[in-house]
Structure formats: C-alpha cells, structure tokens
Design a protein around this motif. Sequence first.
Motif, PDB file in Angstrom:
ATOM      1  N   LYS A 352       6.327  54.311  20.446  1.00 26.88           N
ATOM      2  CA  LYS A 352       5.381  55.015  21.311  1.00 26.88           C
ATOM      3  C   LYS A 352       6.030  55.407  22.637  1.00 26.88           C
ATOM      4  O   LYS A 352       5.881  56.544  23.102  1.00 26.88           O
ATOM      5  CB  LYS A 352       4.139  54.147  21.546  1.00 26.88           C
ATOM      6  CG  LYS A 352       3.063  54.828  22.376  1.00 26.88           C
ATOM      7  CD  LYS A 352       1.765  54.052  22.370  1.00 26.88           C
ATOM      8  CE  LYS A 352       1.863  52.786  23.188  1.00 26.88           C
ATOM      9  NZ  LYS A 352       0.563  52.108  23.328  1.00 26.88           N
ATOM     10  N   THR A 356       6.798  59.364  23.370  1.00 24.11           N
ATOM     11  CA  THR A 356       6.080  59.984  24.478  1.00 24.11           C
ATOM     12  C   THR A 356       7.053  60.659  25.439  1.00 24.11           C
ATOM     13  O   THR A 356       6.858  61.827  25.817  1.00 24.11           O
ATOM     14  CB  THR A 356       5.250  58.937  25.234  1.00 24.11           C
ATOM     15  OG1 THR A 356       4.311  58.328  24.335  1.00 24.11           O
ATOM     16  CG2 THR A 356       4.499  59.569  26.392  1.00 24.11           C
ATOM     17  N   ASP A 497      -0.581  57.836  21.863  1.00 23.33           N
ATOM     18  CA  ASP A 497      -1.227  56.517  21.936  1.00 23.33           C
ATOM     19  C   ASP A 497      -2.338  56.400  20.897  1.00 23.33           C
ATOM     20  O   ASP A 497      -2.442  55.381  20.189  1.00 23.33           O
ATOM     21  CB  ASP A 497      -1.797  56.308  23.341  1.00 23.33           C
ATOM     22  CG  ASP A 497      -2.454  54.944  23.473  1.00 23.33           C
ATOM     23  OD1 ASP A 497      -1.726  53.931  23.424  1.00 23.33           O
ATOM     24  OD2 ASP A 497      -3.691  54.885  23.604  1.00 23.33           O
ATOM     25  N   CYS A 500      -0.839  56.200  17.352  1.00 24.79           N
ATOM     26  CA  CYS A 500      -0.195  54.896  17.163  1.00 24.79           C
ATOM     27  C   CYS A 500      -1.253  53.840  16.856  1.00 24.79           C
ATOM     28  O   CYS A 500      -1.035  52.938  16.042  1.00 24.79           O
ATOM     29  CB  CYS A 500       0.616  54.512  18.398  1.00 24.79           C
ATOM     30  SG  CYS A 500       2.229  55.324  18.497  1.00 24.79           S
TER      31      CYS A 500
END
Length: 584
Positions: A352, A356, A497, A500
């Motif tokens: 993550k 990102t 997010d 995930c």
Amino acid sequence: MGTYRELQDALERQLQQLAQLPELKGPNLQRLMDKLRTNRFNLVVLGAFKRGKSTLINALLGEAVLPTAIVPLTSVVTILGYGESLKIMVHFQNGQTREITQPELADYITEKGNPHNQKGVREVEIEYPCEYLKDGVRIIDTPGVGSVYSHNTDVAYNYLPQVDAAIFVVTVDPPLSAAEQEFLKDIREYVHKLFFVLNKIDYVETGDRQEALDFTTAVLKENLSADRVMIFPISAKLAMAGKSNGHPEYLKSSQLPVFEEHLRQFLYQEKGRVLLISCLNGALKTITDSTLGLKVERQASGLPLQELEEKIARFNLELQGLEKEREMSLLLLDGRVKGVIKDLDADLEAFKRETTARLRREVEQTFHQKSRLAGDLRKEMEEYLFSALRDVFITWRRQEIDKLSQTLTATHQEFAGRINAILERLAQSTARIFDFSLRGFAAEEAFTELSSFWFRFKDDPVGLEILQMTVTSLLPRALTKGLLLKKLLENVTELVDKHCGRLRYDFHQKLQEIARDFRQTWLAKIDDTTQSIREALERARTQKQSSTQATKEKTGELDRRLEEILQAEAQLLALKDRIEATFH
C-alpha cells in the motif's frame, strides 16, 4: 489412453469393489474416487505472438477450437478442460459470466475482436470432448510474451509457479527476440518443467533443421544458464492437417507425437504417480481402519467380561493422552495460520505504501502528458487510473498467492504429518492392548500441491467493478486542470487504501476457510477410527450376553469378513507394486 489411464482405471475399479464391502461403506472411499477422477494436470502454453501457439494447442486437441490470429492476443487467459460437449464460458472482471458460441470466441480473446480488452474479460473457460483433455490435462493459454501490450508478459509469468509443466513455443524463423530472451532469464528457476517446442520446421529444408535446432538450443542454454534443455522440433500446421483431415503421414512428419509422448510421461511421472499412490495409500488406510475394528471385535469377543472391561478402560486412558496431542496439533495449526495472516498484513501494508507513492508520481506525469493533447482529459484520466490500479493489484495479488500457496503447502504437510502420527499411535496402542498383530500403518499422503491452493484463490480480486465506479464517482464533472490533478492525487491514496481493505478481507476469509478444511478433513480421520473401535468394543460387550453357539458363529463370521478384506488389500498392494515399477 496409455499406461497412466490404465493404472487409474485399475485403481478406480478396486476402489469401487472395496466400497461394496459392508465394513468399508462410508465417505472415505468415495472421497478418494472423486480425487482420482477430478485431478487435473495443469499445462501452460507460453510464447510470443506469431509463433504458432494457438495452432499448437489446436493440434494437441485435434480440432481448430481456438482462433488463430496474426495480431497479438489480449491479456485474456483461456483455460481448456474436458467436457462432454463444447461449452465456452466468458468470465468478466466485474464478476459476471456469459456462455458464448465458438464463432463468437474471437470477439473476446483476440486484439481485433476485443481491443485492449475493452470488454473487461478476466478469463475464458472452454470445455471440449477431446481424448487429450479427457486424460486429465488442462491447458492454460496465456497472452504472448514480449507483446506490445505491456501487461501480457506479467500474466504469462504469473501462471508459471502454479502449473505442472509449461510449453514455450519458438520458431525457426525469426530467431528469439530480445523480449523473449529477457523472459527466459526471469524464469530460470522453472527450467525443470519447461518444454521448448521449435515450431514451423516445415518452413525450412530438412538439411537446415538440425542447424536451426542446434542454434536455438545454444541460445536457450545461454539464457537459462542450463546445461540441458528439452527442445522438440515440430510442425503444428502439419500436425493439425494430419489429425483433422486423417492424414497419418502428415502427423508423422510433424513430429508432434514424439513431443506428446515425452510431455505425457513427464506429467504422469511427476504428478500422476504421486496422485495414484496417494489414493492407493488412502484406500489402504481405510482398510487398516476397518480391519482394526474387526480385529478388536474378534479379540474382544473371546475375552472374559471382566478382562474385556479392564482392556476397555486401558483403551480409554490411551485416548485421553492422544486427545491432548490432538489439541496441541490444533493449537499449532492455529498459530501457523495466524502467522500467515500476520505476514500477509505486513506485505499488504508495504504494498500500500509503495503503490500509493508510485501511482501518485505516475498519475502526475501522465496528467501532464495528456493535458497537452487530450480532448476529454477527465475521461482519459479516469480510464488511466482504473487501468493502472487494476494492473498493479492483479499483479501483486498473484505474486502474494504464490507466496501463500508455498506456505500453506508446508503447513498442510506438517499438520497432516502430526495427525498421521496420532493415528498410528492409536492403531498400535489398540493392537497392543487387545493382543493382535497389525500390518504396517498406511498413512494417507497429504496430496495437496501448490496449484490446489492457488486455484482456491484464483478468482481476481473482489470489488474491481466497485473500484471502477469509485474512480468515476470521486471525480466531479466540472473541474479546472489544476483542481483535477489535485483531486486525482488525493484520490490515489483513498482508492489504494480502500481496495487494500477489500483484498485483506478476501484473503482473510479464504485463509480461514482453508484452515477449517484442514481441521475437518484430518480430524475426521481420528474421529472415524476412534468411533470404529468404540463400536467394535460395544458389539463385543453385547455378544457376551449371547449363547456359546452364537458366539462361535459370530467369531466365524468375523474371520470370513477379515479374510475378504485382506484379499482386497493384497490386490491393492500388488497394484501399488505395479505403479511403482511403471514410474520407477
């Protein structure tokens, strides 16, 4: 269709005969027969476009099932397995499924019919009544390696750890491309299950074929850092003509039968033997359980009631000790699963963070590139962001599944070993208490390889269609370029997010299901054995109330039933020797 099929049929017949015996009725033998029938040999086909992959698959099948195209295929994977009639199912990324006809197939799996996979196809499954597939082979056709479509190579690579064998198709002309050679360097660790096919040998004169073969072999050895590679010169075109038009001379000239035999022997030697022996040992274990109960009843029937009660008390005491071992095994399994989940969460958190940061950079770069040319910048950025998110999540997920599969396989083997040890001690303790001999304990192998776990996770991540809708809903209709970029960058973090979180939930659910299956499957073996012994002891106790003549007749009946089962056991052991000799 060959030695393996004959051995498989022979074992299935013996299992069916065993299932007719009263003492062996129950789910165990049926479960073994199901495992024997449903097992598949997963075979992936790799290669760059225009190498003749589709023609080779059609030649193996003996009919033009797949469309042959001169343009690169999309990122869609096609899986071919046996069915009583032709059936084609298209599985979409949004979770929907559609049945199509064969003429429609090209509209979903070729770049011409489905440019850039605009239709959102995840994979296509084809059932086909072909002898080659009926023998247990499942063919996985992947996109072209080194295609102009960047994620195609990733799709091909991600299937390699999960299969039993792989065919890499090259041709005499043109030679291996730089992209193919790079791919080969990346897959060196799988060289032991790679078969190379030098296709289109009919394009060169007979005298030049050996030169082409030697050259290609040298290039493969160099890129794979291997002393030996398995390479077979063939003509898929001639083989197809030979099989479909009934020209045996074409088929012989194609040299495909030589390759088919080597491939079949490899699959059966590597996996077929393990499957057959696993099912056979499972049957022997079932026989051990049934004879255990019969032998206990036979011995207990001849004991005075007081001595029988004393032995039953000793048996119950032994069970208490084994129950503690059983509980310890469960605790260890729970600990292993929690460790897997902890590692998964750590991997997901790292993914993550990295994703990102990287996507924010890539989104900003792409935005500046498109802002100078794009007519509908908002729409193009929506499409780009969803495509980037989809590709990165699918790739990471498949890599994580590979890692999980290896861990779960080791965990399963460890847990199964512990349960088998408990079962062996239970059998030996019972034989010692009731004073009878017991043939060597036949532990059922934990026949669960990587691919079985991988296919449990195989479906693409849940929520991709939700992700696509979220990308669209988060971007307001009217925004200046500056605000649009700002909003895009803000949304990357939120989108990564959220998805995930979906992935974490999906993985956790499946891991818990697998752990539950471990417990149910293996603990049932202990429960079945224990219950069999308890019922035998109860029958012996009840028999004590009968007359001497009735007891004598019951003893004779038990002896006959034991003899019948032992004859069946001898036949299984003879078949086991035959299997071992065949695949030695």
